[in-house]
Design a protein around this motif. Structure first.
Motif, PDB file in Angstrom:
ATOM      1  N   PHE A   1     -25.566  13.677 -48.906  1.00 24.54           N
ATOM      2  CA  PHE A   1     -26.447  14.206 -49.934  1.00 24.54           C
ATOM      3  C   PHE A   1     -26.674  15.711 -49.805  1.00 24.54           C
TER       4      PHE A   1
ATOM      5  N   ASN B   1     -24.053  14.564 -60.525  1.00 24.21           N
ATOM      6  CA  ASN B   1     -24.304  14.625 -59.090  1.00 24.21           C
ATOM      7  C   ASN B   1     -23.218  13.949 -58.254  1.00 24.21           C
ATOM      8  N   ARG B   2     -22.758  12.787 -58.688  1.00 21.89           N
ATOM      9  CA  ARG B   2     -21.702  12.104 -57.899  1.00 21.89           C
ATOM     10  C   ARG B   2     -20.396  12.909 -57.951  1.00 21.89           C
ATOM     11  N   TRP B   3     -20.103  13.475 -59.125  1.00 23.11           N
ATOM     12  CA  TRP B   3     -18.877  14.260 -59.247  1.00 23.11           C
ATOM     13  C   TRP B   3     -18.948  15.498 -58.355  1.00 23.11           C
TER      14      TRP B   3
ATOM     15  N   ASP C   1     -27.682  12.735 -63.637  1.00 23.43           N
ATOM     16  CA  ASP C   1     -27.085  11.410 -63.507  1.00 23.43           C
ATOM     17  C   ASP C   1     -25.578  11.470 -63.733  1.00 23.43           C
TER      18      ASP C   1
ATOM     19  N   SER D   1     -28.235   4.522 -59.160  1.00 18.56           N
ATOM     20  CA  SER D   1     -28.440   3.937 -60.498  1.00 18.56           C
ATOM     21  C   SER D   1     -29.697   3.078 -60.535  1.00 18.56           C
TER      22      SER D   1
ATOM     23  N   GLU E   1     -20.650  15.871 -55.653  1.00 21.89           N
ATOM     24  CA  GLU E   1     -20.591  15.458 -54.238  1.00 21.89           C
ATOM     25  C   GLU E   1     -19.169  15.283 -53.739  1.00 21.89           C
ATOM     26  N   HIS E   2     -18.252  14.891 -54.631  1.00 25.34           N
ATOM     27  CA  HIS E   2     -16.887  14.585 -54.211  1.00 25.34           C
ATOM     28  C   HIS E   2     -15.860  15.645 -54.663  1.00 25.34           C
TER      29      HIS E   2
ATOM     30  N   ARG F   1     -26.231  17.732 -53.044  1.00 25.73           N
ATOM     31  CA  ARG F   1     -26.917  17.256 -54.230  1.00 25.73           C
ATOM     32  C   ARG F   1     -27.934  18.264 -54.765  1.00 25.73           C
TER      33      ARG F   1
ATOM     34  N   ALA G   1     -29.315   9.161 -59.951  1.00 22.13           N
ATOM     35  CA  ALA G   1     -28.003   9.781 -59.795  1.00 22.13           C
ATOM     36  C   ALA G   1     -27.142   9.077 -58.751  1.00 22.13           C
ATOM     37  N   HIS G   2     -27.738   8.664 -57.642  1.00 21.75           N
ATOM     38  CA  HIS G   2     -26.907   8.117 -56.554  1.00 21.75           C
ATOM     39  C   HIS G   2     -26.834   6.597 -56.528  1.00 21.75           C
TER      40      HIS G   2
END
Length: 249
Positions: free
Chosen positions: A122, A243-245, A240, A67, A247-248, A125, A64-65
């Motif tokens: 994180f 998680n990034r979405w 995958d 790749s 986080e922000h 997450r 996820a973070h």
């Protein structure tokens, strides 16, 4: 010593730091081969999670973070009663008693630090803890996914029919329900599509997640190699994608 190729091609240090943020992890060390590819991942953990759950968490976090897709057979998990988190020095060959840390922290301070909420990039997450599939004549197939955020667990459950692709989609739907519960996003996330395909003599899962925020709509995508089960791959592919979405946003 860490390979110079690994230091430039793969974010080994960042990967170790990421693993240390996972629940139950005390220390982590990544060993790279001559080519720079990750050869071994060694982690020391408490008994908070089973080794199988810990391996899944590590796979999920790295995908996820960073790749980074790692074969689960390269991850070695050992448990201990130690509670102080630390990063293993890859160049150190001496036992811990021969190389004490520069500062001694009182036991009371260690306990407070261990129980304090996680902070940093994180902290928000979500990590894969467990997936359970059950079948019945009346309800068909039921998929129950458990995710972990900090010290709390969140559960999502979806119903459907039998089949490899339907298992992936059920797991994806259940994962989004657990995410919505953990992140207060009820009604914002949905499975737009699921694909299971073969490439390079391996099987992969690709998911598309629709996200609604006010009047805006977007599509998030995630993919993962199917290693254990269709439903596990469905969970990891959704994490995958999201998680990034999360986080922000």
């Amino acid at each position: 010593m860490t390979s110079p190729i690994a230091g430039s091609v793969l974010p080994i240090k960042r990967a170790e730091e990421l693993i240390l943020t996972l629940p139950g992890v005390i220390s982590a060390r990544i060993i790279a081969g001559d080519s720079g590819a990750i050869d071994q991942i060694h982690v020391l953990t408490t008994s908070e999670l089973t080794p199988k759950q810990m391996v899944r968490n590590i796979e999920s976090a790295l995908i996820a973070h960073l790749s980074m897709r790692i074969d689960h057979r390269k991850i070695s998990v050992a448990t201990t009663s130690e509670t102080k988190p630390k990063l293993l020095d890859p160049e150190s060959r001496q036992p811990p008693v021969a190389a004490p840390p520069p500062a001694v922290v009182p036991a009371e301070s260690q306990q407070s630090a261990a129980s304090a909420p996680r902070t940093g990039p994180f902290a928000r997450r979500l990590y894969f803890e467990d997936v359970e599939v059950r079948g019945s004549r009346s309800k068909g197939l039921s998929c129950r996914v458990t995710l972990r955020k900090g010290s709390a667990s969140f559960i999502g459950e979806a119903l459907g029919i039998e089949g490899d692709r339907s298992r992936v989609e059920l797991a994806a739907r259940a994962t989004l329900l657990a995410i919505a519960d953990a992140d207060n996003r009820e009604g914002q996330l949905g499975v737009q599509g699921v694909k299971v395909f073969d490439a390079f003599d391996r099987t992969f899962v690709f998911v598309a997640v629709s996200v609604r925020s006010g009047r805006d709509n977007k599509v998030l995508t995630g993919s993962v190699e199917m290693k254990e089960s269709a439903e596990s791959a469905g969970v990891l592919a959704v994490l995958d994608a999201t998680n990034r979405w999360i986080e922000h946003n």
